[in-house]
Design a protein around this motif. Structure first.
Motif, PDB file in Angstrom:
ATOM      1  N   ASP A   1      17.483  17.243 -19.474  1.00 11.67           N
ATOM      2  CA  ASP A   1      18.136  17.294 -21.117  1.00 11.67           C
ATOM      3  C   ASP A   1      18.134  18.731 -21.400  1.00 11.67           C
ATOM      4  N   ALA A   2      18.656  18.645 -22.597  1.00 11.26           N
ATOM      5  CA  ALA A   2      18.871  20.021 -23.146  1.00 11.26           C
ATOM      6  C   ALA A   2      17.601  20.249 -24.380  1.00 11.26           C
ATOM      7  N   VAL A   3      17.406  21.580 -24.354  1.00 10.02           N
ATOM      8  CA  VAL A   3      16.463  22.172 -25.191  1.00 10.02           C
ATOM      9  C   VAL A   3      17.017  23.000 -26.478  1.00 10.02           C
TER      10      VAL A   3
ATOM     11  N   GLU B   1      15.544  35.365 -27.829  1.00  7.24           N
ATOM     12  CA  GLU B   1      16.247  36.241 -26.530  1.00  7.24           C
ATOM     13  C   GLU B   1      15.311  36.183 -25.358  1.00  7.24           C
ATOM     14  N   GLN B   2      14.072  36.720 -25.365  1.00 12.90           N
ATOM     15  CA  GLN B   2      13.155  36.674 -24.304  1.00 12.90           C
ATOM     16  C   GLN B   2      12.995  35.477 -23.695  1.00 12.90           C
ATOM     17  N   LEU B   3      12.869  34.372 -24.468  1.00 15.62           N
ATOM     18  CA  LEU B   3      12.717  32.996 -23.945  1.00 15.62           C
ATOM     19  C   LEU B   3      14.028  32.557 -23.153  1.00 15.62           C
ATOM     20  N   VAL B   4      15.092  32.843 -23.714  1.00 18.00           N
ATOM     21  CA  VAL B   4      16.257  32.218 -22.909  1.00 18.00           C
ATOM     22  C   VAL B   4      16.409  33.071 -21.790  1.00 18.00           C
ATOM     23  N   LYS B   5      15.992  34.557 -21.650  1.00 18.86           N
ATOM     24  CA  LYS B   5      16.108  35.343 -20.615  1.00 18.86           C
ATOM     25  C   LYS B   5      15.079  34.792 -19.455  1.00 18.86           C
ATOM     26  N   GLU B   6      14.039  34.477 -19.827  1.00 21.01           N
ATOM     27  CA  GLU B   6      13.002  33.817 -18.991  1.00 21.01           C
ATOM     28  C   GLU B   6      13.522  32.515 -18.249  1.00 21.01           C
ATOM     29  N   LEU B   7      13.863  31.620 -19.114  1.00 26.05           N
ATOM     30  CA  LEU B   7      14.487  30.269 -18.966  1.00 26.05           C
ATOM     31  C   LEU B   7      15.912  30.236 -18.010  1.00 26.05           C
ATOM     32  N   ALA B   8      16.243  31.296 -17.740  1.00 26.86           N
ATOM     33  CA  ALA B   8      17.578  31.741 -17.335  1.00 26.86           C
ATOM     34  C   ALA B   8      17.756  30.854 -15.762  1.00 26.86           C
ATOM     35  N   HIS B   9      16.779  30.633 -14.967  1.00 28.43           N
ATOM     36  CA  HIS B   9      16.809  30.112 -13.851  1.00 28.43           C
ATOM     37  C   HIS B   9      16.770  28.606 -13.881  1.00 28.43           C
TER      38      HIS B   9
ATOM     39  N   GLY C   1      18.162  27.192 -17.138  1.00 32.05           N
ATOM     40  CA  GLY C   1      19.044  26.683 -18.058  1.00 32.05           C
ATOM     41  C   GLY C   1      19.963  27.766 -18.555  1.00 32.05           C
ATOM     42  N   VAL C   2      21.085  27.329 -19.164  1.00 34.92           N
ATOM     43  CA  VAL C   2      22.095  28.098 -19.543  1.00 34.92           C
ATOM     44  C   VAL C   2      22.282  28.009 -21.222  1.00 34.92           C
ATOM     45  N   GLN C   3      22.374  29.090 -22.060  1.00 34.61           N
ATOM     46  CA  GLN C   3      22.568  29.060 -23.219  1.00 34.61           C
ATOM     47  C   GLN C   3      23.770  28.374 -23.639  1.00 34.61           C
ATOM     48  N   GLU C   4      23.722  27.371 -24.578  1.00 34.98           N
ATOM     49  CA  GLU C   4      25.075  26.930 -24.890  1.00 34.98           C
ATOM     50  C   GLU C   4      26.042  27.677 -25.725  1.00 34.98           C
ATOM     51  N   LYS C   5      25.398  28.106 -26.726  1.00 31.72           N
ATOM     52  CA  LYS C   5      26.163  29.040 -27.883  1.00 31.72           C
ATOM     53  C   LYS C   5      25.347  30.132 -27.992  1.00 31.72           C
ATOM     54  N   GLY C   6      25.567  31.341 -28.706  1.00 29.80           N
ATOM     55  CA  GLY C   6      25.114  32.567 -29.248  1.00 29.80           C
ATOM     56  C   GLY C   6      23.669  31.945 -29.982  1.00 29.80           C
TER      57      GLY C   6
ATOM     58  N   VAL D   1      15.960  30.312 -36.798  1.00 27.10           N
ATOM     59  CA  VAL D   1      16.568  31.042 -35.591  1.00 27.10           C
ATOM     60  C   VAL D   1      16.562  29.900 -34.623  1.00 27.10           C
ATOM     61  N   VAL D   2      17.975  29.587 -34.300  1.00 23.83           N
ATOM     62  CA  VAL D   2      18.045  28.583 -33.062  1.00 23.83           C
ATOM     63  C   VAL D   2      18.877  28.874 -31.999  1.00 23.83           C
ATOM     64  N   ALA D   3      18.452  28.445 -30.661  1.00 24.63           N
ATOM     65  CA  ALA D   3      19.165  28.673 -29.627  1.00 24.63           C
ATOM     66  C   ALA D   3      19.171  27.263 -28.869  1.00 24.63           C
ATOM     67  N   VAL D   4      20.208  26.735 -28.251  1.00 27.80           N
ATOM     68  CA  VAL D   4      20.281  25.569 -27.496  1.00 27.80           C
ATOM     69  C   VAL D   4      20.589  25.930 -26.049  1.00 27.80           C
ATOM     70  N   LEU D   5      19.792  25.322 -25.032  1.00 25.50           N
ATOM     71  CA  LEU D   5      19.873  25.432 -23.822  1.00 25.50           C
ATOM     72  C   LEU D   5      20.144  24.406 -22.922  1.00 25.50           C
ATOM     73  N   LEU D   6      21.229  24.371 -21.985  1.00 27.53           N
ATOM     74  CA  LEU D   6      21.661  23.187 -21.365  1.00 27.53           C
ATOM     75  C   LEU D   6      21.099  23.447 -19.929  1.00 27.53           C
ATOM     76  N   PRO D   7      20.696  22.413 -19.310  1.00 29.53           N
ATOM     77  CA  PRO D   7      20.264  22.247 -17.908  1.00 29.53           C
ATOM     78  C   PRO D   7      21.378  22.821 -17.094  1.00 29.53           C
ATOM     79  N   LYS D   8      21.016  23.511 -15.889  1.00 25.88           N
ATOM     80  CA  LYS D   8      21.816  23.941 -14.734  1.00 25.88           C
ATOM     81  C   LYS D   8      22.248  22.799 -13.885  1.00 25.88           C
ATOM     82  N   GLU D   9      23.537  22.761 -13.541  1.00 31.79           N
ATOM     83  CA  GLU D   9      23.912  21.766 -12.605  1.00 31.79           C
ATOM     84  C   GLU D   9      23.498  22.473 -11.363  1.00 31.79           C
ATOM     85  N   GLN D  10      23.024  21.441 -10.576  1.00 27.85           N
ATOM     86  CA  GLN D  10      22.385  21.784  -8.986  1.00 27.85           C
ATOM     87  C   GLN D  10      23.760  21.405  -8.127  1.00 27.85           C
TER      88      GLN D  10
END
Length: 163
Positions: free
Chosen positions: A110-112, A131-139, A141-146, A154-163
């Motif tokens: 699911d997306a966060v 920004e820090q949380l997005v960087k730490e979750l890079a392994h 999840g991928v950020q959808e937009k800026g 302040v909002v950021a959406v992370l999508l799960p990485k495809e395996q």
């Protein structure tokens, strides 16, 4: 699901228990093979001639169908977007907890949506936190937009990485 004696075709295109192709076989011979192996003869489709059939254990076949139906239902629904709310001045323990929750949600497919509600003039701190949380979750999840900074959050959406 058409099983065993209910198959009316004279001959069938038979697949074995382990997926091996047994060729076109007389229906009576296929039924005999099924009885010898202690499995069922299942007709997969009536559209083809001869109809494709497979030797399978009945419980295994039903479980497989249920798994496929559940997978289709999940794909039809699409992915959920789950929101995690943070504050701009979050303590380290709470930050770690939110990070673990985000990892768990992303691992489930699911997306966060990371949201920081703003009070007063906290937008720079909130943006740095996300920004820090997005960087730490890079392994995982991928950020959808800026990162979106609006008036009150302040909002950021992370999508799960495809395996």
């Amino acid at each position: 699901m058409i099983l065993n004696e209910k198959i009316k075709a004279a001959e069938v295109s038979l697949t074995g228990v382990n997926g091996e192709d047994l060729g076109i076989v007389d229906t009576k011979v296929a039924l005999q093979m099924a009885k010898e192996q202690g499995v069922d003869l299942v007709c997969l489709s009536l559209a083809a001639s001869p109809p494709p059939c497979q030797l399978v254990g009945r419980t295994n076949y039903k479980e497989q169908l249920n798994r496929e139906k559940a997978k289709q239902r999940k794909e039809e629904k699409g992915r959920k977007v789950k929101e995690l709310r943070l504050s701009a001045y979050i303590e380290e323990h709470d930050y770690d907890t939110k990070k673990r929750q985000a990892e768990k949600i992303l691992a489930a497919g699911d997306a966060v949506q990371l949201t920081v509600r703003l009070e007063k003039k906290e937008s720079q701190e909130a943006k740095k936190l996300i920004e820090q949380l997005v960087k730490e979750l890079a392994h995982c999840g991928v950020q959808e937009k800026g990162i979106q900074v609006s008036g009150k959050q302040v909002v950021a959406v992370l999508l799960p990485k495809e395996q």
